[in-house]
Design a protein around this motif. Sequence first.
Motif, PDB file in Angstrom:
ATOM      1  N   LEU A 180      43.169  38.177  39.798  1.00  0.00           N
ATOM      2  CA  LEU A 180      43.620  36.798  39.995  1.00  0.00           C
ATOM      3  C   LEU A 180      42.821  36.197  41.144  1.00  0.00           C
ATOM      4  O   LEU A 180      42.778  36.759  42.242  1.00  0.00           O
ATOM      5  N   ARG A 181      42.201  35.059  40.896  1.00  0.00           N
ATOM      6  CA  ARG A 181      41.342  34.412  41.889  1.00  0.00           C
ATOM      7  C   ARG A 181      41.988  33.124  42.385  1.00  0.00           C
ATOM      8  O   ARG A 181      42.558  32.369  41.602  1.00  0.00           O
ATOM      9  N   GLY A 182      41.856  32.887  43.673  1.00  0.00           N
ATOM     10  CA  GLY A 182      42.477  31.724  44.273  1.00  0.00           C
ATOM     11  C   GLY A 182      41.960  30.412  43.725  1.00  0.00           C
ATOM     12  O   GLY A 182      42.716  29.442  43.594  1.00  0.00           O
ATOM     13  N   ALA A 183      40.667  30.348  43.378  1.00  0.00           N
ATOM     14  CA  ALA A 183      40.107  29.104  42.857  1.00  0.00           C
ATOM     15  C   ALA A 183      40.665  28.748  41.491  1.00  0.00           C
ATOM     16  O   ALA A 183      40.621  27.576  41.093  1.00  0.00           O
ATOM     17  N   GLU A 184      41.178  29.735  40.748  1.00  0.00           N
ATOM     18  CA  GLU A 184      41.709  29.493  39.416  1.00  0.00           C
ATOM     19  C   GLU A 184      43.241  29.481  39.383  1.00  0.00           C
ATOM     20  O   GLU A 184      43.823  29.261  38.325  1.00  0.00           O
ATOM     21  N   TRP A 185      43.877  29.728  40.520  1.00  0.00           N
ATOM     22  CA  TRP A 185      45.338  29.846  40.545  1.00  0.00           C
ATOM     23  C   TRP A 185      45.966  28.450  40.580  1.00  0.00           C
ATOM     24  O   TRP A 185      45.580  27.608  41.395  1.00  0.00           O
ATOM     25  N   PRO A 186      46.946  28.182  39.722  1.00  0.00           N
ATOM     26  CA  PRO A 186      47.596  26.862  39.739  1.00  0.00           C
ATOM     27  C   PRO A 186      48.391  26.670  41.026  1.00  0.00           C
ATOM     28  O   PRO A 186      49.006  27.615  41.532  1.00  0.00           O
ATOM     29  N   ALA A 189      35.899  26.853  49.272  1.00  0.00           N
ATOM     30  CA  ALA A 189      35.245  28.111  49.636  1.00  0.00           C
ATOM     31  C   ALA A 189      36.268  29.199  49.916  1.00  0.00           C
ATOM     32  O   ALA A 189      36.103  30.354  49.507  1.00  0.00           O
ATOM     33  N   ALA A 190      37.358  28.835  50.613  1.00  0.00           N
ATOM     34  CA  ALA A 190      38.400  29.829  50.885  1.00  0.00           C
ATOM     35  C   ALA A 190      39.076  30.280  49.601  1.00  0.00           C
ATOM     36  O   ALA A 190      39.385  31.469  49.434  1.00  0.00           O
ATOM     37  N   ALA A 191      39.321  29.352  48.663  1.00  0.00           N
ATOM     38  CA  ALA A 191      39.971  29.723  47.405  1.00  0.00           C
ATOM     39  C   ALA A 191      39.087  30.648  46.577  1.00  0.00           C
ATOM     40  O   ALA A 191      39.589  31.555  45.898  1.00  0.00           O
ATOM     41  N   ARG A 192      37.781  30.427  46.622  1.00  0.00           N
ATOM     42  CA  ARG A 192      36.875  31.295  45.847  1.00  0.00           C
ATOM     43  C   ARG A 192      36.825  32.708  46.403  1.00  0.00           C
ATOM     44  O   ARG A 192      36.468  33.645  45.690  1.00  0.00           O
ATOM     45  N   GLN A 193      37.172  32.880  47.660  1.00  0.00           N
ATOM     46  CA  GLN A 193      37.072  34.210  48.274  1.00  0.00           C
ATOM     47  C   GLN A 193      38.289  35.086  47.992  1.00  0.00           C
ATOM     48  O   GLN A 193      38.178  36.311  47.947  1.00  0.00           O
ATOM     49  N   VAL A 194      39.456  34.477  47.821  1.00  0.00           N
ATOM     50  CA  VAL A 194      40.685  35.264  47.691  1.00  0.00           C
ATOM     51  C   VAL A 194      40.768  35.867  46.293  1.00  0.00           C
ATOM     52  O   VAL A 194      40.677  35.155  45.287  1.00  0.00           O
ATOM     53  N   GLU A 195      40.964  37.160  46.226  1.00  0.00           N
ATOM     54  CA  GLU A 195      41.109  37.869  44.958  1.00  0.00           C
ATOM     55  C   GLU A 195      42.258  38.871  45.075  1.00  0.00           C
ATOM     56  O   GLU A 195      42.346  39.607  46.056  1.00  0.00           O
ATOM     57  N   LEU A 196      43.104  38.878  44.077  1.00  0.00           N
ATOM     58  CA  LEU A 196      44.203  39.846  43.992  1.00  0.00           C
ATOM     59  C   LEU A 196      44.029  40.632  42.703  1.00  0.00           C
ATOM     60  O   LEU A 196      44.077  40.063  41.611  1.00  0.00           O
ATOM     61  N   GLU A 197      43.812  41.923  42.840  1.00  0.00           N
ATOM     62  CA  GLU A 197      43.630  42.794  41.675  1.00  0.00           C
ATOM     63  C   GLU A 197      44.886  43.642  41.490  1.00  0.00           C
ATOM     64  O   GLU A 197      45.303  44.363  42.396  1.00  0.00           O
ATOM     65  N   ILE A 198      45.496  43.536  40.319  1.00  0.00           N
ATOM     66  CA  ILE A 198      46.711  44.286  39.999  1.00  0.00           C
ATOM     67  C   ILE A 198      46.412  45.217  38.833  1.00  0.00           C
ATOM     68  O   ILE A 198      45.818  44.790  37.828  1.00  0.00           O
ATOM     69  N   THR A 199      46.804  46.463  38.972  1.00  0.00           N
ATOM     70  CA  THR A 199      46.600  47.451  37.915  1.00  0.00           C
ATOM     71  C   THR A 199      47.946  47.755  37.263  1.00  0.00           C
ATOM     72  O   THR A 199      48.897  48.154  37.947  1.00  0.00           O
ATOM     73  N   PHE A 200      48.004  47.541  35.973  1.00  0.00           N
ATOM     74  CA  PHE A 200      49.231  47.774  35.206  1.00  0.00           C
ATOM     75  C   PHE A 200      49.053  49.002  34.323  1.00  0.00           C
ATOM     76  O   PHE A 200      47.953  49.309  33.862  1.00  0.00           O
ATOM     77  N   GLU A 201      50.158  49.675  34.091  1.00  0.00           N
ATOM     78  CA  GLU A 201      50.200  50.778  33.134  1.00  0.00           C
ATOM     79  C   GLU A 201      51.214  50.406  32.057  1.00  0.00           C
ATOM     80  O   GLU A 201      52.426  50.484  32.288  1.00  0.00           O
TER      81      GLU A 201
END
Length: 389
Positions: A105-111, A303-315
Amino acid sequence: GDGSAHRSVVGGACADWQGVGPCGARVLTRRLQGRASLMRGEVAGSVDVDRPLPPSPRDWTSAEVVRWWLATSTAAVERINAEVAEAAAAGFAAAEQKKRLRVVLRGAEWPPRTKLGLSFEPPGLADAPPTAPPTLSRVTPRTPIADASPLIRRGTRVVGCRLALAQEEGAPPEGARSDAGESLTAGIDHRAGASDAPPGRSGLLAELRRGSLALTRVADALDAAESEATRAAEEVPRKLDDDAALLRAWVVGGEAAQEEERRRIARRTKEEVDAEAAGRAASVAVARARLDEARAVLARAAAAARQVELEITFEPAAFGRAEVPRVPRHFSGASRLGQGDGKAFMNAFADPERGLRSLIVACEGDTRVAETLFQALCALAGTTPRTTD
């Protein structure tokens, strides 16, 4: 009370009613033809279950849609459960291997003003220790995570979470700042190769909360900066020369106002002309300075929004025995939207692009049953089925 007939849903049953006058309406309730016991997969009522279905699914009635759904899904469930039993007898733990799913999930694309939309089972349920990874109890529909994959559903476990700042070349490590002067990316690991969340339920949930706050912060700041830049651009005065002043006077007051403005322009002295020009230039300069500042804030927020990334791993939850899915509400008489027929059924579930995803949702995430129904529908419609990734 115009005498026209209407169809409605009263108490979960289909009803036909006809107006009888200004004093009210007479409601005539009747049982739906082909009522279905949605939990047991049985067809009851006056419908002839042995009568062949029309060759074109778009000509089906709601009762015939229910008949096809129950018959096809029941056959699919019997086949799938036989395969599961055979795999278990052969020594396999499950008929399918668990595959981990990573969502970035990227900050630049997050609603803006949007949460993750994940709810979790309380700890200790399903004979799991309190330190076990959290298990989803609900996923809010129409959110970025729900749209990422239909396999993210109830029973799916979160086994990994990582919040990091993807540094851009030449970008300052603190990123953009809010109106109050605080960093929009404060508290995020700025190191390359940031470590994952600590193992266990508490560590994963804490990292998810941090990630949700980080995404919301940069997305809301970006949205506010975009609104401010748009507002500042609209406030920049347009060029107002003599011709534009005459046109505006005509629009506001007609020909009389235009003639008065023409006489005023003719009576002006050179000093008055210079003063008007200087006043307009000063107001334009102030407005443009405000616009430049708003655009600079927007660039930093982006620029700040493009930098933030949240990676979630689901099983995803392991598939065991399959169950006959409930008939969709729009075709079972339980929907407030009315009663769907074969045309609505094909439009909802036989579309080559979106039909399979809709069926997976209707089958509560069981892709095995959904793919069987989708292939059968595509065969009836004469289209080529496309499976999900």
